[in-house]
Enzyme design. Structure first.
Site, PDB file in Angstrom:
ATOM      1  N   ASP A  61      16.749 -19.119 -16.504  1.00  0.00           N
ATOM      2  CA  ASP A  61      16.105 -20.266 -17.152  1.00  0.00           C
ATOM      3  C   ASP A  61      16.276 -21.492 -16.264  1.00  0.00           C
ATOM      4  O   ASP A  61      17.403 -21.949 -16.022  1.00  0.00           O
ATOM      5  CB  ASP A  61      16.727 -20.510 -18.527  1.00  0.00           C
ATOM      6  CG  ASP A  61      16.413 -19.383 -19.504  1.00  0.00           C
ATOM      7  OD1 ASP A  61      15.228 -19.026 -19.614  1.00  0.00           O
ATOM      8  OD2 ASP A  61      17.349 -18.854 -20.130  1.00  0.00           O
ATOM      9  N   LYS A 262      44.647 -27.597   5.664  1.00  0.00           N
ATOM     10  CA  LYS A 262      44.930 -28.899   6.282  1.00  0.00           C
ATOM     11  C   LYS A 262      44.455 -28.856   7.725  1.00  0.00           C
ATOM     12  O   LYS A 262      44.971 -28.094   8.538  1.00  0.00           O
ATOM     13  CB  LYS A 262      46.419 -29.232   6.227  1.00  0.00           C
ATOM     14  CG  LYS A 262      46.705 -30.650   6.705  1.00  0.00           C
ATOM     15  CD  LYS A 262      48.171 -30.991   6.653  1.00  0.00           C
ATOM     16  CE  LYS A 262      48.373 -32.470   6.973  1.00  0.00           C
ATOM     17  NZ  LYS A 262      47.727 -32.888   8.221  1.00  0.00           N
ATOM     18  N   ASP A 264      43.506 -30.195  11.570  1.00  0.00           N
ATOM     19  CA  ASP A 264      44.203 -30.945  12.614  1.00  0.00           C
ATOM     20  C   ASP A 264      43.178 -31.786  13.367  1.00  0.00           C
ATOM     21  O   ASP A 264      42.734 -31.430  14.450  1.00  0.00           O
ATOM     22  CB  ASP A 264      44.907 -29.968  13.558  1.00  0.00           C
ATOM     23  CG  ASP A 264      45.900 -30.677  14.469  1.00  0.00           C
ATOM     24  OD1 ASP A 264      46.182 -31.863  14.220  1.00  0.00           O
ATOM     25  OD2 ASP A 264      46.386 -30.048  15.420  1.00  0.00           O
ATOM     26  N   GLU A 406      46.906 -26.679  10.523  1.00  0.00           N
ATOM     27  CA  GLU A 406      48.260 -27.221  10.381  1.00  0.00           C
ATOM     28  C   GLU A 406      48.997 -26.678   9.171  1.00  0.00           C
ATOM     29  O   GLU A 406      50.218 -26.604   9.160  1.00  0.00           O
ATOM     30  CB  GLU A 406      48.193 -28.747  10.239  1.00  0.00           C
ATOM     31  CG  GLU A 406      48.013 -29.500  11.524  1.00  0.00           C
ATOM     32  CD  GLU A 406      48.221 -30.982  11.306  1.00  0.00           C
ATOM     33  OE1 GLU A 406      49.075 -31.557  11.994  1.00  0.00           O
ATOM     34  OE2 GLU A 406      47.548 -31.569  10.448  1.00  0.00           O
ATOM     35  N   HIS A 700      75.787 -20.840  17.888  1.00  0.00           N
ATOM     36  CA  HIS A 700      76.041 -22.273  18.059  1.00  0.00           C
ATOM     37  C   HIS A 700      74.692 -22.985  18.193  1.00  0.00           C
ATOM     38  O   HIS A 700      73.909 -22.678  19.100  1.00  0.00           O
ATOM     39  CB  HIS A 700      76.897 -22.525  19.302  1.00  0.00           C
ATOM     40  CG  HIS A 700      78.252 -21.893  19.218  1.00  0.00           C
ATOM     41  ND1 HIS A 700      79.350 -22.554  18.712  1.00  0.00           N
ATOM     42  CD2 HIS A 700      78.677 -20.633  19.544  1.00  0.00           C
ATOM     43  CE1 HIS A 700      80.404 -21.747  18.746  1.00  0.00           C
ATOM     44  NE2 HIS A 700      80.021 -20.563  19.245  1.00  0.00           N
TER      45      HIS A 700
END
Length: 703
Positions: A61, A262, A264, A406, A700
């Protein structure tokens, strides 16, 4: 007073001639969920809608708002975007305006019994004048004149209109045949023509349901007044500031939120007034002259007053987004250079919001409505596109990273557009922790880095520039020369920081007008950034707007299964009694050997049994959720004891052999040695277990 019977006849006759009388006569509103008769609100652009209706026979329609009602035609084969297809459109009774958003099931025994969805909807305008001359000056902003031309065209039996819907876009003709009720719906030739069957897109643009779904699933209706752009009348804004997102640490799924990738690139607001187009950056800079081809496409939007929010992106040779390519493009000055760049490095504007349309302020409307209006009103072209949106934030985030973006942006569906504000109604999730910093100076380096050793960085706080540390890593020869040249032009004798930082190298101060984006681990207790890596300059960011970015855990690309499940799988595989075999860690595989090797001998006094390599692997797997956040993104120095604590020890800072695919590294520049070195990062469970297999007993990391 006339007799009662005469008055009744007059009332019935009057009812028969009122708008929607035929519609009302065919329906029993106590039995059907269809809306009762009511006239249109009479504001804003004119509405069109196409509803797919599964009655005795499936048909479409086609309805146009005019004279306060929806002029209606039944199109048995549905609309087509192919100009060679002339689709029969049988005129039916006028429908009420509220019918435009009707989705649901008309019960058996009622007129038109069957399922109905809103297959498409949007705004429309006549695109020919009284002499049937086609023109580009569309009348979305002038409802009265648009409606006059529509009614005139219908009366003459030939109406040319432009539709802006999600599925139907471009110019169409409605032509009456010799049979007054039979019309033809024909697509005009334009850039939206295609031979593809548009009716194969069979889902509602409102609910996402197909007609057959309505037999089992309820549908939630929205008011017809929300189908097309609606808001307070306003003059075309001369300036606006973009809405900004707050930072979050991980994607999530929730029905109140929608997600977009997102990008860049350069954030821009696009102002379109007829053929005049302006591109303004996040800080208000005019970028129009840098993108003439993009501007030419935007000038074809054919509307008097439109403001878009979006991002301009450029791509490298591999098709991945490249901010460096875009930045080089923006710095071009001559028409010849820009024209060459349009051919070799074209850009795309991805649009994600609609702030103004045809004299209406849309910023107070919820995001879900603005997104629908954007999908309708935007006329896409090769370099002007609608950004993708999805409900599944975790899946979209993973796909965005795989495509080189990103991260992802979450937008609350009921949120308004808060211009110039960083708002919790928009949330950004990035794959790395980075922040924007004002450049206040630079130090001299040594050797090849003598011209520029490190940038001195700061952020605004209390109206002053607060020192936040320095960054010397992340530069290559090109960016080093580029940044040095920019700093040279800003040299000053005055330190721009609120307090002069402690200096260890010859230093040159610069006016605080440059903004650098820097990846970093977190903040030290005294407010200095830790393990910074230069990413790029951000000319699109106003240095006065730079504030401290709060720390958050680094987000890794979402795995196919949860961490807990992967750990359970590892522990189950370590039950294997063999001393050498491969194990699966998520999608990765690690070869384990010498699992019975004793790393810590038994301790009789403590009644402590021997600890083997297998035990160490079990321990690392169990504590990985606590250990990995501490190790993540920090350059790692290892002490390896492949034969156990009683054997030989290796102090290892660099890994010279080939690394497995899951292991990540970071390049750090040493001013002292004038050298670059690659350091290992322990960012995931496979790396942690691989290091345990290699005899790493001490980890370390840089602080």
């Amino acid at each position: 007073m006339p007799p009662r019977s005469t008055a009744g006849k007059r009332a019935k006759a009057a009812q028969a001639t009122t708008p929607l009388s035929e519609y009302s006569a065919k329906r029993t509103f106590e039995a059907t969920p269809e809306p009762a008769p009511a006239l249109a609100p009479g504001t804003g652009p004119l509405l069109f809608v196409v509803q797919q209706h599964s009655a005795r026979q499936l048909h479409y329609d086609f309805r146009l708002e005019a004279e306060g009602v929806l002029k209606s035609w039944a199109v048995p084969r549905g609309p087509s975007l192919d100009p060679t297809q002339r689709r029969l459109a049988v005129q039916t009774e006028d429908h009420p305006y509220d019918y435009a958003s009707f989705e649901g099931v008309i019960p058996p025994g009622q007129y038109g019994a069957g399922e109905v969805i809103v297959w498409d909807c949007g705004v429309y305008t006549p695109d020919e004048d009284e002499k049937h001359v086609h023109h580009d000056q569309h009348l979305y902003h002038d409802r009265k004149e648009a409606e006059r031309l529509v009614l005139e065209g219908l009366a003459k039996g030939k109406l040319s209109i432009t539709l802006r819907g999600e599925k139907l876009k471009g110019s169409f003709a409605l032509v009456r045949t010799s049979d007054a009720k039979n019309w033809l719906l024909i697509k005009h030739k334009d850039r939206f023509t295609t031979e593809a069957a548009v009716i194969e897109q069979n889902r509602s643009v409102l609910s996402g349901l197909a007609v057959e779904d309505l037999k089992a699933l309820p549908v939630r209706r929205i008011p017809a007044s929300r189908l097309t752009p609606a808001g307070k009348p306003e003059a075309m804004p001369a300036k606006l500031q973009p809405m900004l997102a707050e930072l979050r640490d991980a994607p999530f799924n929730h029905s109140d939120w929608a997600w977009e990738p997102k990008l860049d690139g350069y954030r821009v607001l696009v102002f379109i007034e007829d053929k005049e187009v302006k591109l303004r950056s996040r800080r208000g800079l005019d970028l129009t002259s840098s993108f003439p081809k993009l501007v030419a496409e935007l000038a074809q939007q054919a509307v008097k007053g439109m403001v878009l929010d979006g991002e301009i992106a450029a791509f490298d040779a591999g098709g991945k987004p490249s901010f460096a390519t875009l930045q080089e493009r923006v710095q071009l000055k001559t028409e010849k250079e820009i024209a060459a760049a349009d051919r070799t490095a074209p850009v795309v504007l991805y649009c994600f919001d609609l702030l103004h349309f045809a004299g209406l302020d849309l910023r107070a409307a919820p995001y879900s409505d603005r997104r629908r209006w954007l999908a309708q009103c935007l006329l896409p072209s090769p370099h002007v596109q609608l950004v993708h949106s999805a409900e599944d934030g975790e899946a979209l985030y993973t796909a965005a990273l795989a495509s080189g973006f990103e991260g992802a942006i979450a937008k609350r569906k009921d949120g308004k557009y808060e211009a110039g504000k960083r708002s919790g109604l928009w949330l950004k999730v990035k794959s790395t922790q980075s922040g924007e910093f004002v450049v206040g100076g630079y130090t001299k380096g040594k050797g090849s880095r003598e011209p520029l050793g490190a940038l001195l960085l700061g952020h605004r706080s209390g109206g002053k520039l607060q020192y936040a540390g320095h960054v010397g890593s992340g530069f290559d020869e090109r960016t080093l020369a580029q940044v040095k040249a920019r700093c040279e032009s800003l040299k000053t004798d005055t330190c721009p920081f609120a307090e002069t930082p402690e200096l260890h190298s010859p230093t040159i101060w610069v006016r605080p007008e440059l903004v650098a984006e820097v990846q970093f681990q977190n903040w030290t207790p005294d407010g200095m950034l830790r393990a910074g890596v230069f990413l790029r300059l951000r000319d699109d960011v106003d240095p006065e707007s730079v504030r401290r970015t709060e720390p958050r855990p680094t987000v890794q690309a979402a795995a196919a299964r949860s961490t807990d499940t992967v750990v359970d799988d590892v522990l189950r595989q370590l039950e294997n009694k063999k001393t050498a075999f491969p194990i699966a860690v998520g999608p990765h595989q690690i070869r384990l050997t010498h699992l019975d090797r004793v790393y810590w001998p038994p301790d009789q006094a403590l009644k402590q049994p021997a600890v083997t390599k297998r035990d160490l692997l079990r321990y690392f797997a169990r504590v990985s959720s606590f250990m990995l956040p501490h190790l993540a993104d920090r350059p790692l120095t290892m002490i390896r004891m492949p034969e156990g604590i009683a054997g030989e020890r290796f102090y290892q800072k660099h890994w010279d052999h080939e690394l497995p695919a899951f292991a990540e590294t970071i390049t750090v520049f040493s001013e002292h040695k004038d050298e670059r070195h690659d350091y290992l990062l322990c960012n995931n469970l496979p790396t942690l277990l691989w290091l345990a297999q290699s005899g790493t007993l001490e980890f370390h990391v840089w602080h």
